[in-house]
Design an enzyme around this catalytic site. Structure first.
Site, PDB file in Angstrom:
ATOM      1  N   GLN A  97       0.818  -1.205   0.000  1.00 44.19           N
ATOM      2  CA  GLN A  97       0.000   0.000   0.000  1.00 44.19           C
ATOM      3  C   GLN A  97       0.858   1.263   0.000  1.00 44.19           C
ATOM      4  O   GLN A  97       0.329   2.363  -0.105  1.00 44.19           O
ATOM      5  CB  GLN A  97      -0.896   0.019   1.252  1.00 44.19           C
ATOM      6  CG  GLN A  97      -1.873  -1.133   1.330  1.00 44.19           C
ATOM      7  CD  GLN A  97      -2.645  -1.183   2.634  1.00 44.19           C
ATOM      8  OE1 GLN A  97      -2.733  -2.220   3.256  1.00 44.19           O
ATOM      9  NE2 GLN A  97      -3.227  -0.067   3.062  1.00 44.19           N
ATOM     10  N   ARG A 124      -8.327  -0.784   8.478  1.00 45.86           N
ATOM     11  CA  ARG A 124      -9.407   0.091   8.053  1.00 45.86           C
ATOM     12  C   ARG A 124      -9.923   0.882   9.258  1.00 45.86           C
ATOM     13  O   ARG A 124     -11.112   0.941   9.498  1.00 45.86           O
ATOM     14  CB  ARG A 124     -10.516  -0.764   7.419  1.00 45.86           C
ATOM     15  CG  ARG A 124     -11.271  -0.003   6.356  1.00 45.86           C
ATOM     16  CD  ARG A 124     -12.176  -0.881   5.544  1.00 45.86           C
ATOM     17  NE  ARG A 124     -12.951  -0.014   4.658  1.00 45.86           N
ATOM     18  CZ  ARG A 124     -13.789  -0.428   3.727  1.00 45.86           C
ATOM     19  NH1 ARG A 124     -13.962  -1.706   3.526  1.00 45.86           N
ATOM     20  NH2 ARG A 124     -14.450   0.400   2.978  1.00 45.86           N
ATOM     21  N   CYS A 125      -8.976   1.443  10.033  1.00 43.67           N
ATOM     22  CA  CYS A 125      -9.385   2.042  11.303  1.00 43.67           C
ATOM     23  C   CYS A 125      -8.810   3.423  11.520  1.00 43.67           C
ATOM     24  O   CYS A 125      -8.977   3.990  12.595  1.00 43.67           O
ATOM     25  CB  CYS A 125      -8.974   1.151  12.455  1.00 43.67           C
ATOM     26  SG  CYS A 125      -7.244   1.309  12.907  1.00 43.67           S
ATOM     27  N   GLU A 133     -12.786   4.522   5.757  1.00 39.93           N
ATOM     28  CA  GLU A 133     -12.846   3.759   6.994  1.00 39.93           C
ATOM     29  C   GLU A 133     -13.999   4.146   7.896  1.00 39.93           C
ATOM     30  O   GLU A 133     -14.214   3.523   8.944  1.00 39.93           O
ATOM     31  CB  GLU A 133     -11.503   3.915   7.729  1.00 39.93           C
ATOM     32  CG  GLU A 133     -10.386   3.248   6.947  1.00 39.93           C
ATOM     33  CD  GLU A 133      -9.010   3.750   7.302  1.00 39.93           C
ATOM     34  OE1 GLU A 133      -8.887   4.932   7.676  1.00 39.93           O
ATOM     35  OE2 GLU A 133      -8.054   2.974   7.197  1.00 39.93           O
TER      36      GLU A 133
END
Lengths: 793, 291
Positions: free
Chosen positions: A230, A377-378, A747
């Site tokens: 990523q 995803r936080c 997110e």
């Protein structure tokens, strides 16, 4: 999809497809037709395969590794051990959090499934046969799985490699806010609500596992790594620093990525081993994790043991918050948080509420588990923060006998308080929290549901309604505060307009399914009037893309999206000079409308962006550089604060303990929207990824440190069958500082959904004396509670 | 997740398959749908020298009803059984079970014979065949024998089938008038192995009492088993909620669950009772004419 998108009225035509158009994703045709190219699809001539021997023990001394049988397996070419790496100083590597982790152990394994040796072979099958033939002699050591026990004085020190002043399992201690003010506020409160909340360890479980092909060219002395990452640029820099290969001799190249969610930010030992194998053999070496390896060894998320004390007046006015947290990081802190934030942005835990005083402290702790602390995803620990505050506010409401919606309304930061300075030091850019909650309540029919609940409760049926009014904090971040390993967290975009008016843009971020090829083209379309379909978006080749920190923590639109808009505006400025030249007018007399520079007052005298682009290469004025391109490195002035209100209705089966989510309404606000369909898709996916830890997913360990959820048999990723029909809607409160008024959204739903579900379940059971249930709320957990409370079907 | 080396044959006819099983006794493993076997191969928990793929054998996927029974070929897929018109019309227990096995991919590929021969304690078909008092046809190069389901499932992954035998057919008695069946299962998510499941097949006498009942349980013992105590409670009884609950408790008491990720022993026992209760309610309703 039945929903029609009227986020904000687009100012461009559908043919141009700028902001606000629900353009179909341009990447989808290749995915739908099976023509995507993932790392496993890439085959290089002469390529070798690497497979990894992993430890069955969570903590053990390695007495010896016997590879002689493995080397006899036909096709096996080499076996790499920690001792081999030690000779080159490569047996340890730095983590992005400034800790270090083993590439391969020389003496001690620290978690079950840790890499112990690597096999290099001429086929994937031979490599696996080689793994099966390696004999490792282990001597088991005492295992520490409980972070509280890890902090006890007699606990074995798991990381004796750290300095003499750090011979403890406490990795770090971090504080935020004003302790004295919080203590005073709580001491003066009518009521203090206290609760222990555990947010369990979970795994990103992306559909595509991690992998790479390391390709060292001994003649050119050049390393190409095809990789699932990523953050390609940051990886290149880390690789260069570790391997001492000059950075210009390293190229990181991504392909299509089947989901990242934070799990593809870290550098895993497998990547380094593939590089070492390629350097050793001079051939390309492919390493692809299988599913079990991915679930058992890659970095994990959450694992926060949170204790909260929330003060309130009798009539429900919140007064102060004190939070003490133990963060289980496994045997190494491999989080990818900004370096000044070892607990991420967890101190946004005051949430959507005007809390006058707050104090947060977090201790990071080592245990015999794989490295934890990766974001899933936080947005850097915001999930943990939101879950905690939203549970606490709900407990407070129930305990005080105030409706949870009313208590939230009473304590929300009000629209006229923005920009709002939180007690832990954040400046919230914009928001309208009451509007989002009101909208969610209207859509779901909140008052009617409360009536239904009362009727059902009288009949002994269990129904609950849960609310989550979350505030996100995304878009890291301003360079004065945010860096990773010293690299500032700007991001970048470079745009080149071709002579015939089409364009290519390259960015420092990296899509893993977010739809960048569509949305970033739409930003350029918005700014320049070039149809989005005429714009190529390219990411993930460090030889061509401008430097950036990558895609995670909902940062792409706040950072690279802003860079894209600014770069496009630089091009528009140059286009104005070119147009003035072509129109023989003064640049100050031109105005920009709909992809054209025209003479003010003479709308028929204009040049389109396409005409101007052609002139930039064929007819540019003397003294001006030819070409039409720009680059921007965007350093955001602040973070963006998306928010939303979710309301969930659950029914509980008293016979089985199963929780059924009957309805779930999600009202999100992410500021101005680039592509409403993609935003809606992000919300749908995020909600499902919020449902998952609320009811299904958790990685647990037994006393010996054995992973109890190391395959998809036991790591319960919900399917479409478990997923309710999400009902999504939105409000729009633009960011005042982002060039497009946009905020991140990737997110929001994952962050916001779990407490809505947990609150609904507790709401259904509160009258029985249930105050809190830790997620995941499994049927067996609910069934045990019902039996304890004397409830039978 | 890479299997060890093995040989692979795909015999064209049943006789060839049976000959190979005899010649390579103990080394060969039959491959049907593969949805249980392939994961075991990939985990290297099974390392057979030879896979005998039976997909080309003619006639093994037929579903035929005679006057006495339904005969399902061993290679009939779960999906084919679920969609079969006869099954839909007269065998609700089978239809319930077939529609809830695994996920669509499993149902498209997995076969009833493969599932029974594999004998996972959580599998659906063994409990169903026990409740329905079905039987299984095992054929070798030397002949054929029919084994009642209640004598077929011996232990975890262990059946009465011999290494030289192929499970060619599954037989289920044709239900009479005023009979009904149902399958109730609790799983943690779609496609999961069951936490507990109950299969019920029963018939009502003219006076409305239960003439005969079969109850099979899955996932709550080392193998699927007949809840004979529950059957005894039901036989001759008047089908009331009270009777169902007593039968459900008897079924749970006979279960022998082990604690695992699906839950502790007391929870699994309670789910054995709950699923038996739910299957009984539905089976009786169906016997009385409900669909």
């Amino acid at each position: 999809m039945s929903e029609t998108y009227h986020a904000q009225a687009p100012t461009t035509t559908p043919e141009v497809g700028g902001m606000g158009h629900a353009l179909k994703r341009r990447e989808d045709p290749r995915f739908i037709r099976g023509k995507g190219e993932y790392i496993e699809d890439v085959m290089l001539p002469g390529m070798l395969w690497l497979d990894i021997v992993r430890s069955p023990y969570a903590h053990a001394t390695i007495r010896g590794i016997d590879a002689s049988e493995a080397l006899k397996v036909p096709g096996v070419l080499a076996v790499i051990t920690g001792r081999d790496l030690e000779a080159a100083g490569l047996h340890w590597m730095p983590t992005l959090a400034g800790d270090r982790q083993m590439v391969l152990p020389t003496d001690t394994v620290m978690y079950q499934a840790q890499e112990v040796a690597a096999i290099v072979a001429d086929s994937r099958y031979a490599a696996a046969d080689g793994v099966a033939a390696v004999l490792v002699d282990y001597e088991p050591l005492p295992v520490v799985v409980d972070p509280f026990k890890a902090l006890e004085p007699d606990a074995p020190v798991l990381r004796p490699d750290r300095g003499p002043d750090k011979q403890t399992n406490r990795i770090w201690h971090w504080e935020s806010g004003d302790k004295a003010a919080a203590d005073t506020a709580l001491a003066g409160s009518d009521v203090v609500i206290s609760e222990d909340i555990y947010i369990p360890r979970i795994h990103v479980a992306s559909i595509e596992t991690c992998g790479c092909i390391a390709d060292w060219d001994p003649v050119r002395e050049h390393l190409t790594v095809h990789m699932t990452t990523q953050a390609p640029h940051a990886i290149r820099t880390v690789f260069s620093l570790v391997s001492k290969i000059p950075e210009h001799k390293i190229r990181i190249k991504t392909h299509d990525i089947g989901g990242g969610f934070g799990g593809k930010v870290p550098v895993y030992p497998g990547y380094v081993l593939a590089v070492v194998a390629s350097l050793t053999t001079g051939k390309p070496v492919k390493w692809i994790e299988d599913r079990s390896e991915n679930l058992q060894a890659d970095s994990f998320a959450r694992d926060y043991h949170v204790h909260c004390d929330l003060g309130t007046t009798k009539d429900g006015r919140l007064t102060g918050l004190r939070v003490r947290t133990i963060a289980d990081h496994g045997y190494s802190d491999a989080a990818a948080d900004p370096s000044k934030f070892p607990a991420g942005l967890f101190n946004v835990i005051t949430g959507s509420y005007d809390l006058p005083a707050a104090f947060v402290e977090v201790d990071g702790v080592y245990t015999n588990k794989p490295p934890g602390g990766v974001a899933y995803r936080c947005s850097f620990r915001v999930t943990e923060a939101v879950h905690s505050i939203e549970r606490m506010v709900d407990i407070a409401a129930h305990q005080l006998g105030i409706d949870p919606a009313e208590l939230r309304m009473k304590n929300f930061i009000q629209p006229d308080q923005f920009p709002y300075h939180s007690a832990t030091g954040w400046e919230y850019d914009s928001g309208n929290y009451p509007a989002a909650l009101r909208k969610a309540m209207e859509i779901i029919g909140y008052d009617e549901l409360r009536r239904e609940q009362a009727e059902k409760r009288a009949r002994g049926e269990l129904m609950g309604i849960g609310i989550s009014s979350f505030t996100e904090i995304v878009g890291a971040g301003p360079s004065h505060t945010f860096d990773i390993l010293g690299i500032k967290m700007f991001d970048s975009c470079e745009i080149r307009i071709h002579p015939t008016g089409s364009a290519i843009a390259r960015l420092g971020v990296q899509s893993q399914g977010q739809g960048h090829e569509t949305t970033f083209a739409q930003i350029i379309a918005e700014e320049l009037g070039i149809p989005a379909t005429d714009i190529t978006i390219e990411e993930g080749d460090t030889d061509t893309a401008p430097y950036g920190l990558g895609t995670y923590a909902s940062r792409s639109t706040p950072t690279a999206g802003a860079a894209t808009a600014i770069a496009a505006r630089k091009i528009r400025d140059k286009a104005r000079l070119l147009a003035a030249h072509l129109l023989e007018a003064n640049p100050d007399d031109l105005e920009w409308t709909n992809g054209k520079w025209s003479v003010k007052g003479s709308p028929d005298r204009f040049k389109t962006i396409q005409e101007i682009a052609f002139a930039a290469y064929t007819n540019h004025p003397q003294g001006m550089e030819a070409g039409l391109e720009a680059v921007d490195y965007y350093d955001p002035p602040n973070l963006t604060f998306p928010f939303g209100s979710y309301i969930c209705v659950v029914d509980i089966d008293k016979g089985t303990g199963q929780v059924k989510v009957r309805r779930f309404v999600a009202v999100d606000d992410c500021g101005n929207i680039i592509n409403p369909m993609i935003v809606d898709g992000q919300i749908h996916g995020g909600l499902t990824m919020g449902l998952a830890p609320a009811l299904y997913e958790a990685i647990t360990y037994d006393e010996q440190g054995n992973n109890q959820a190391g395959t998809f048999l036991d790591y319960l990723v919900p399917t479409a069958m478990e997923t309710p029909a999400w009902e999504t809607d939105k409000t729009i409160t633009p960011s005042p500082h982002h060039p497009l008024g946009a905020k991140g959204v990737g997110e929001s739903a994952t962050v916001g959904a779990p407490p809505a579900i947990a609150n609904a379940v507790v709401d259904a059971l509160w009258h029985l004396g249930v105050r809190h249930i830790d997620i995941p709320i499994t049927p067996q957990k609910v069934w045990a509670i019902l039996r304890e409370k004397g409830v039978t079907a | 997740m890479i299997p060890a080396q093995f040989d692979y044959v795909r015999p064209p006819a049943l006789a060839d398959a049976l000959r190979i099983l005899k010649e390579r006794e103990g080394e060969a493993k039959v491959l049907s749908g593969g949805y249980s076997l392939l994961p075991l191969l990939k985990l290297r928990m099974a390392q057979p020298a030879l896979l005998v793929d039976i997909r080309d054998l003619d006639g093994l996927d037929r579903i035929v009803e005679t006057a006495e029974e339904l005969r399902i070929g061993g290679r009939a897929t779960h999906r084919a059984i679920h969609e079969d018109a006869t099954v839909t019309a007269r065998y609700p227990l089978l239809r319930d079970a077939a529609g809830g096995i695994g996920d669509p991919q499993v149902r498209n590929w997995g076969t009833i014979g493969g599932s029974c021969a594999h004998a996972d304690p959580s599998a659906d078909w063994p409990a169903v065949l026990i409740a329905a008092r079905g039987s299984l046809v095992c054929r070798s190069a030397d002949g054929e024998r029919t084994v009642p389901a209640r004598a077929f499932f011996l232990d975890t992954f262990q059946t009465a089938i011999e290494p030289t035998e192929l499970l060619t057919e599954v037989r289920v008695p044709r239900p009479g008038d005023r009979s009904g069946g149902a399958y109730a299962k609790i799983e943690r998510k779609a496609g999961d192995f069951a936490t507990a499941a109950a299969a019920v097949q029963l018939s009502l006498a003219d006076d409305g009492t239960i003439a005969e009942a079969g109850v099979g349980l899955a996932a709550v013992a080392e193998t699927a088993f007949a809840a004979t105590d529950a059957e005894a409670v039901l036989r001759g009884g008047t089908p009331t909620e009270e009777l169902f609950r007593r039968a459900a408790q008897a079924a749970a008491a006979q279960s022998r669950p082990a604690a695992d990720g699906h839950g502790p022993v007391d929870y699994k026992r309670a789910m054995a009772a709950e699923m038996t209760l739910r299957a009984l309610r539905r089976a009786v309703a169906r016997a009385r004419g409900a669909t």
